[in-house]
Design a protein around this motif. Structure first.
Motif, short mmCIF file in Angstrom:
data_model
loop_
_atom_site.label_atom_id
_atom_site.label_comp_id
_atom_site.label_asym_id
_atom_site.label_seq_id
_atom_site.Cartn_x
_atom_site.Cartn_y
_atom_site.Cartn_z
N ARG A 12 42.24 96.67 26.97
CA ARG A 12 43.45 95.84 26.99
C ARG A 12 44.56 96.48 26.17
O ARG A 12 45.72 96.56 26.59
N ALA A 13 44.22 96.97 25.00
CA ALA A 13 45.22 97.61 24.14
C ALA A 13 45.79 98.87 24.79
O ALA A 13 46.96 99.19 24.60
N LEU A 14 44.96 99.58 25.55
CA LEU A 14 45.42 100.80 26.22
C LEU A 14 46.35 100.52 27.40
O LEU A 14 47.13 101.39 27.79
N CYS A 15 46.25 99.33 27.98
CA CYS A 15 47.02 99.02 29.19
C CYS A 15 48.51 99.25 29.02
O CYS A 15 49.17 99.76 29.92
N THR A 16 49.07 98.87 27.87
CA THR A 16 50.50 99.07 27.65
C THR A 16 50.79 100.41 26.98
O THR A 16 51.81 101.02 27.25
N LYS A 17 49.85 100.86 26.14
CA LYS A 17 50.07 102.10 25.39
C LYS A 17 49.88 103.35 26.26
O LYS A 17 50.67 104.29 26.20
#
Length: 181
Positions: A12-17
């Motif tokens: 989830r954290a990687l989805c925007t980053k």
């Protein structure tokens, strides 16, 4: 269950980053889940190479989560033997979860395979927290993952699982699977 929640939170954290990295992480995570579900249908041993692929998917997610605090080393002399499903995965997960995850400086998980005249040897070691084996044996807990792995190695392969550990130095788990089983 904690790994599942942590993996999803990491993705989830990687989805925007980093959406591309998130897609790659999803591929590894889905392969990990598929192998876990497939293992429930396995009546016998599987190729070690398949188990190793499963572990690599697990470690991919954990390395995304822990970053430079989790290093992995492979010293694989052979992959041409069979083992119980989830054998290696259980040992590696224990090394990460119990050996390294609480360490401020992180650590190394090392997997080694050797072929001997009479057996195949698999070692999973970490340079983490370690523990006093005598205390663990008397703590009244079931230690289900290791107990189940030991039982499956003995029953399915006539093999053995040995654990050595030193507080502050790390743990080594060694499985020996006899040839010609």
């Amino acid at each position: 269950p904690h790994f599942l929640y942590n993996a999803l939170a990491t993705i989830r954290a990687l989805c925007t980053k980093d959406p591309q990295l998130a897609r790659t992480a999803i591929d590894h995570f889905s392969s990990y889940l598929r192998a876990n579900l497939d293992s429930l249908k396995e009546p016998g041993c599987i190729p070690f190479a398949r188990e190793l692929d499963h572990v690599r998917n697990y470690l991919y997610i954990e390395q995304l989560r822990f970053g430079e605090f989790l290093k992995v080393e492979y010293d694989l002399e052979t992959e041409d033997f069979v083992c119980p499903p989830l054998m290696l995965q259980t040992l590696v997960e224990n090394a990460v979860k119990h050996g390294l995850s609480g360490l401020e400086q992180g650590g190394i998980v090392r997997m080694t395979t050797r072929e001997h005249i009479d057996c195949y040897e698999v070692k999973v070691s970490d340079n983490g927290a370690g523990f006093d084996i005598r205390q663990v044996l008397a703590d009244g807990k079931s230690h289900t993952g290791i107990s189940n792995t030991r039982q499956r190695v003995e029953t399915m392969c006539r093999g053995t699982l040995q654990i050595s550990s030193m507080v502050g130095k790390g743990t080594t788990m060694t499985i020996r699977i006899p040839k010609g089983r």
